[in-house]
Each structure stands twice: as structure tokens, then as C-alpha cells.
Motif scaffolding. Sequence first.
Motif: not given
Length: 163
Positions: A62-86
Amino acid sequence: MTKPESWTFIKNHYKMVLCSLDSDGFPHAAPIWFVVIDDKVYFRAQPYKKKIKNIMNRPQVCGVIEDGERYTELRGVMIRGFATIVDSDKPLRKRVFELLAEKYSAVRNTNKFPRSWQETYGKEHRVVVEFKPTSIVSWDNRKWIEQPALAKRAMRAAAERAP
């Protein structure tokens, strides 16, 4: 965020916190630098790193990317999935390394580390990991302010779902 907005957000950020599962089933969270190719996330790391060992045993991540400091600025993405060494895919490996170098050229300041670090760790082999999403969840609290009608609709929908 819409799906296209989510992918734009992901591509425009530099750091993701990646969670892998250790042998006891506990999450292990570590920051990574990454690139996106065809709606898949790629990163590299030394083979002895905990996240790589975890991925080799349990590919769920699972990976999370987020930004914003104040509650009204918070935004982000959570990605779930499978990882493979390629790492054995040499053209893909080369492309990932090139894209990482291009994306992070302005912020990769390892030249400030001691020469001994650069010669020991800077030259270590790194494997390439492909993270294939199975789901993406996003949030953008700014939209609640920018689009009051959207907020009202969301509140009504939530009230209708409540028992």
C-alpha cells in the motif's frame, strides 16, 4: 479526486510512503522515490532492504502520497496492490533508472554525503520494483470549500446510507 486527477497528483509528487508486510504480518512503512509508467508505480532499492525482503515474501503493498497542513488543505491518494521485482527486464530497468534520474535530478543531493558513503552506498546494486495498483482511494478537502454544492450532495448521500 477523479481517477485522472489522482494519477496527476501521484505523478506530480516526489515521495510516497510504501507499506509492505513483514513476516509477522505487521506493516513496515518506508518512504520511496518513484516514477509512473502506464499507471504502474516503479521504484528501486537495495536487495537487502526490509521492504524488498517483505515484497519477496508477501507482494501486497500500500502506498500513500499526501499533502496539506490545515484540515481544509488535506489531499492525497492511497494505492493498494501487488509489488514484483522486475529487475531481469533490462530495458524496463534502464527506463526506470533514467526516469528516476530525470525526475529527481534537482533534489538528489547525495554529493553532500561523505565520499566514503558515496563509494559504499551510492554504487550498490538496486533492484527495480513494479507496483501494480488494484485500487486507488483519494481525498481532497479543498473541494469541500471550493464546491459547496458537492459537499451538500455528499452529506445527503451519506445520510441516506446511514442506518
